[in-house]
Design a protein around this motif. Structure first.
Motif, PDB file in Angstrom:
ATOM      1  N   ALA A  89      29.262  37.991 -22.748  1.00  0.00           N
ATOM      2  CA  ALA A  89      29.142  38.789 -24.102  1.00  0.00           C
ATOM      3  C   ALA A  89      30.592  38.517 -24.613  1.00  0.00           C
ATOM      4  O   ALA A  89      30.727  38.395 -25.878  1.00  0.00           O
ATOM      5  CB  ALA A  89      28.713  40.325 -23.860  1.00  0.00           C
ATOM      6  N   THR A 143      32.788  43.591 -17.746  1.00  0.00           N
ATOM      7  CA  THR A 143      33.117  44.646 -18.827  1.00  0.00           C
ATOM      8  C   THR A 143      34.715  45.369 -18.342  1.00  0.00           C
ATOM      9  O   THR A 143      35.594  45.480 -19.059  1.00  0.00           O
ATOM     10  CB  THR A 143      32.165  45.605 -19.079  1.00  0.00           C
ATOM     11  N   HIS A 185      30.189  38.995 -32.289  1.00  0.00           N
ATOM     12  CA  HIS A 185      30.780  40.310 -32.780  1.00  0.00           C
ATOM     13  C   HIS A 185      31.555  41.301 -32.060  1.00  0.00           C
ATOM     14  O   HIS A 185      32.086  42.305 -32.251  1.00  0.00           O
ATOM     15  CB  HIS A 185      29.412  41.397 -33.089  1.00  0.00           C
ATOM     16  N   LYS A 186      32.025  40.296 -30.953  1.00  0.00           N
ATOM     17  CA  LYS A 186      33.195  41.004 -30.161  1.00  0.00           C
ATOM     18  C   LYS A 186      34.437  40.356 -30.488  1.00  0.00           C
ATOM     19  O   LYS A 186      35.369  41.055 -31.321  1.00  0.00           O
ATOM     20  CB  LYS A 186      32.781  41.067 -28.578  1.00  0.00           C
ATOM     21  N   GLY A 191      33.237  37.132 -17.322  1.00  0.00           N
ATOM     22  CA  GLY A 191      34.034  38.105 -18.027  1.00  0.00           C
ATOM     23  C   GLY A 191      33.386  39.441 -17.933  1.00  0.00           C
ATOM     24  O   GLY A 191      32.715  39.954 -18.959  1.00  0.00           O
ATOM     25  N   HIS A 239      27.436  44.035 -16.581  1.00  0.00           N
ATOM     26  CA  HIS A 239      27.300  45.099 -17.316  1.00  0.00           C
ATOM     27  C   HIS A 239      25.725  46.091 -17.302  1.00  0.00           C
ATOM     28  O   HIS A 239      24.798  45.565 -16.757  1.00  0.00           O
ATOM     29  CB  HIS A 239      27.179  44.281 -18.793  1.00  0.00           C
ATOM     30  N   ASN A 253      28.907  37.292 -27.586  1.00  0.00           N
ATOM     31  CA  ASN A 253      28.802  38.036 -28.903  1.00  0.00           C
ATOM     32  C   ASN A 253      29.982  37.519 -29.933  1.00  0.00           C
ATOM     33  O   ASN A 253      31.077  38.041 -29.700  1.00  0.00           O
ATOM     34  CB  ASN A 253      28.969  39.541 -28.758  1.00  0.00           C
ATOM     35  N   SER A 294      23.769  46.833 -19.089  1.00  0.00           N
ATOM     36  CA  SER A 294      22.548  46.245 -19.852  1.00  0.00           C
ATOM     37  C   SER A 294      21.337  45.626 -19.011  1.00  0.00           C
ATOM     38  O   SER A 294      20.279  45.452 -19.218  1.00  0.00           O
ATOM     39  CB  SER A 294      22.889  45.362 -21.183  1.00  0.00           C
ATOM     40  N   PHE A 353      35.917  46.866 -25.856  1.00  0.00           N
ATOM     41  CA  PHE A 353      36.138  45.402 -26.183  1.00  0.00           C
ATOM     42  C   PHE A 353      36.045  45.536 -27.636  1.00  0.00           C
ATOM     43  O   PHE A 353      35.390  46.374 -28.154  1.00  0.00           O
ATOM     44  CB  PHE A 353      35.046  44.404 -25.603  1.00  0.00           C
ATOM     45  N   ASP A 391      25.778  35.900 -18.630  1.00  0.00           N
ATOM     46  CA  ASP A 391      26.133  37.123 -19.574  1.00  0.00           C
ATOM     47  C   ASP A 391      27.757  37.097 -19.765  1.00  0.00           C
ATOM     48  O   ASP A 391      28.652  37.041 -19.017  1.00  0.00           O
ATOM     49  CB  ASP A 391      25.953  38.456 -19.172  1.00  0.00           C
ATOM     50  N   THR A 446      22.011  42.045 -30.367  1.00  0.00           N
ATOM     51  CA  THR A 446      22.985  42.506 -29.360  1.00  0.00           C
ATOM     52  C   THR A 446      22.751  41.439 -27.950  1.00  0.00           C
ATOM     53  O   THR A 446      21.722  41.096 -27.840  1.00  0.00           O
ATOM     54  CB  THR A 446      22.964  43.952 -28.934  1.00  0.00           C
TER      55      THR A 446
HETATM   56  N1  PLP Z   1      27.680  42.347 -21.498  1.00  0.00           N
HETATM   57  C1  PLP Z   1      29.099  42.623 -21.255  1.00  0.00           C
HETATM   58  C2  PLP Z   1      29.969  41.840 -20.228  1.00  0.00           C
HETATM   59  C3  PLP Z   1      29.424  43.567 -22.115  1.00  0.00           C
HETATM   60  O1  PLP Z   1      30.950  43.784 -21.920  1.00  0.00           O
HETATM   61  C4  PLP Z   1      28.643  44.222 -23.163  1.00  0.00           C
HETATM   62  C5  PLP Z   1      29.229  45.285 -23.875  1.00  0.00           C
HETATM   63  O2  PLP Z   1      30.566  45.488 -23.944  1.00  0.00           O
HETATM   64  C6  PLP Z   1      27.390  43.976 -23.085  1.00  0.00           C
HETATM   65  C7  PLP Z   1      26.900  42.909 -22.242  1.00  0.00           C
HETATM   66  C8  PLP Z   1      26.500  44.515 -23.964  1.00  0.00           C
HETATM   67  O3  PLP Z   1      26.693  44.193 -25.405  1.00  0.00           O
HETATM   68  P1  PLP Z   1      25.891  44.702 -26.641  1.00  0.00           P
HETATM   69  O4  PLP Z   1      26.552  45.878 -27.195  1.00  0.00           O
HETATM   70  O5  PLP Z   1      25.919  43.552 -27.751  1.00  0.00           O
HETATM   71  O6  PLP Z   1      24.463  44.743 -26.094  1.00  0.00           O
END
Ligand code: PLP
Length: 471
Positions: free
Chosen positions: A264, A237, A293-294, A235, A180, A291, A182, A81, A262, A140
């Motif tokens: 993001a 990844t 920032h994306k 959405g 994701h 985000n 995370s 992304f 999420d 993040t």
């Molecule tokens: N969630 C999703 C759906 C993502 O695509 C991403 C990163 O691409 C994240 C979380 C993690 O984002 P971050 O780098 O801000 O922790």
């Protein structure tokens, strides 16, 4: 060593360099062509004993460091992304760095805290987030999601794990296999363990099946386990799959389970009213992350975290050592209590600059352009005999692959992996891949701030010529 006079001179030169850089960025290789060890082998093993002239440092930056950088701001960047920047955002970052404030509490920079609050208030109605929620800016999405899951853990156990640590509770968390990584990381950090992260079955669109979620929760309760939180994706990844928030919310509310959303990347699409249906039922959720920032033209890092129960968040993360006691406590927002880190950058400034410079309409126009370019790209793929769409495109992400009826699935994977490598090695565009139901697919993401139609056309021409060379 730089002094105020030489700082002024060098900074003026740097600003010119920055403007030239953006003007010429699309001529640089998008993906760095460096090999492992290329950069470190050109640099001295030990630091200089005496200070060096800045001109020399900058010369090394240009000749050694820059070739080792992948150009994320290139309009030919279609990988992962985006981690977008924009002119107002860069100016905001310059000021943030210049002021260099540590904005952990209101008193350490009142304007930073209040601008952060204002950004949340600006975004909520635009994105259709419930008006009684609050929020903050975090570094993040990973950190915000961790904060959500720890808050869920504490609320569920009446803040007993914060006090005593885990006893015999077996807390359970739920998401899909598409969510994701995370989330996997968060269950490790918060002490629940990956074995207690349940990957719920998805449908053909890779969205969570609410009935499967309910079955998993009910089964866990029967087995004496404690359902704690669900993380739904708006959405994913890989493919931008969207979990049905409303139906998941019904299940979560029924079993008193925290629902974290999420979004993001795709959350930025909520700036467009026509996409508000992506989060229908959001009022049933407890927290939401996206985000800027994306896709929202704001430099990394800048994550917006919305929360329904502000008190639960603060009660979870609150600390009060003597040196942080202030007379304004209770009257203002001390964001150190809203997440993991104590120290906080002034992230609201660049977001404020972006929203004011673009205007809401300017942001919306650009997002719609990106989505239209992706539609155009998907049509080209559909019209070609050599390619196919692998899953229905969403927003500005198209997953596709080269096809050949004489080849096996494994050979197709090798062919498409060679295709993506040859595109990226050309330095002219950068794409990454994913796997969709076992099929290797290329992802074309059209979301870089300044991307235009001709960049997408150029990428499609490049993809076809690289594919022809492989046939
Ligand atoms: N969630 C999703 C759906 C993502 O695509 C991403 C990163 O691409 C994240 C979380 C993690 O984002 P971050 O780098 O801000 O922790």
């Amino acid at each position: 060593m730089l002094n105020n006079k030489s700082f002024r001179q060098e900074a003026h030169k740097l600003v010119d360099w920055m403007a030239d850089f953006y003007e010429n960025i699309e001529n640089l290789p998008v993906k760095s062509q460096s090999k492992p060890g290329d950069i470190i082998s050109q640099l001295p093993e030990i630091p200089p004993t005496k200070g060096e002239p800045f001109e020399q440092v900058f010369k090394d930056f240009e000749s050694i460091i820059l070739p080792g950088m992948t150009q994320w701001q290139s309009p030919n960047f279609h990988a992962y992304f985006p981690a977008n920047s924009s002119y107002p955002s860069v100016l905001g970052e310059m000021l943030t760095a210049t002021i260099g404030a540590q904005c952990m509490i209101w008193e350490t920079s009142p304007a930073a805290a209040e601008l952060e609050e204002l950004m949340i208030n600006w975004l909520k109605p635009l994105m259709n987030i419930p008006s009684d929620w609050t929020g903050c800016i975090q570094d993040t999405a990973s950190t915000a999601t961790l904060a959500a899951m720890i808050s869920a853990r504490e609320k569920k156990t009446n803040w007993s794990i914060n006090q005593k640590g885990f006893d015999s509770q077996k807390l359970r968390f739920y998401c899909s296999s598409e969510t994701h990584s995370s989330i996997d990381k968060a269950v490790k950090i918060l002490g629940a363990g990956v074995e207690n992260l349940v990957k719920v079955e998805v449908d053909e669109n890779l969205s969570i099946l609410p009935s499967a979620l309910e079955t998993a929760i009910a089964q866990d309760i029967e087995n004496g386990l404690i359902p704690c939180a669900v993380v739904a994706a708006v959405g994913t990844t890989g493919t931008l799959a969207v979990d049905p928030i409303d139906a998941i919310g019904v299940v979560c509310n029924k079993y008193n389970v925290w629902l974290h959303v999420d979004a993001a990347y795709a959350g930025t699409a909520l700036m467009l009213p026509e996409y508000h249906n992506l989060i229908s039922g959001i009022e049933k959720a407890d927290s939401f992350v996206f985000n800027p920032h994306k896709w929202m033209f704001t430099n990394f890092d800048c994550t917006v975290y919305f929360i329904k129960d502000e008190e639960a968040l603060i009660k979870t993360f609150e600390i009060l050592p003597e040196y942080l006691k202030t007379s304004t406590r209770g009257q203002v927002k001390d964001y150190r209590d809203w997440g993991v880190p104590l120290g906080r950058r002034f992230r609201a400034l660049k977001l404020w600059f972006v929203i004011r410079d673009f205007g809401v309409e300017g942001i919306q126009t650009r997002l719609r352009e990106h989505i239209n370019y992706a539609d155009w790209f998907a049509n080209q793929v559909n019209d070609s005999d050599h390619f196919e769409i692998v899953i229905e495109p969403k927003l500005n992400v198209v997953c596709f692959r080269m096809i050949n009826s004489t080849k096996s699935e494994q050979q197709l994977e090798q062919l498409n992996a060679s295709l993506v490598a040859s595109i990226n090695n050309s330095g002219k565009a950068y794409l990454t891949h994913t796997k969709i139901k076992g099929k290797y697919a290329l992802r074309m993401v059209i979301g870089q701030t300044y991307v235009q139609k001709h960049h997408v056309e150029k990428a499609w021409t490049l993809i076809q010529s690289k594919a022809n060379a492989l046939i």
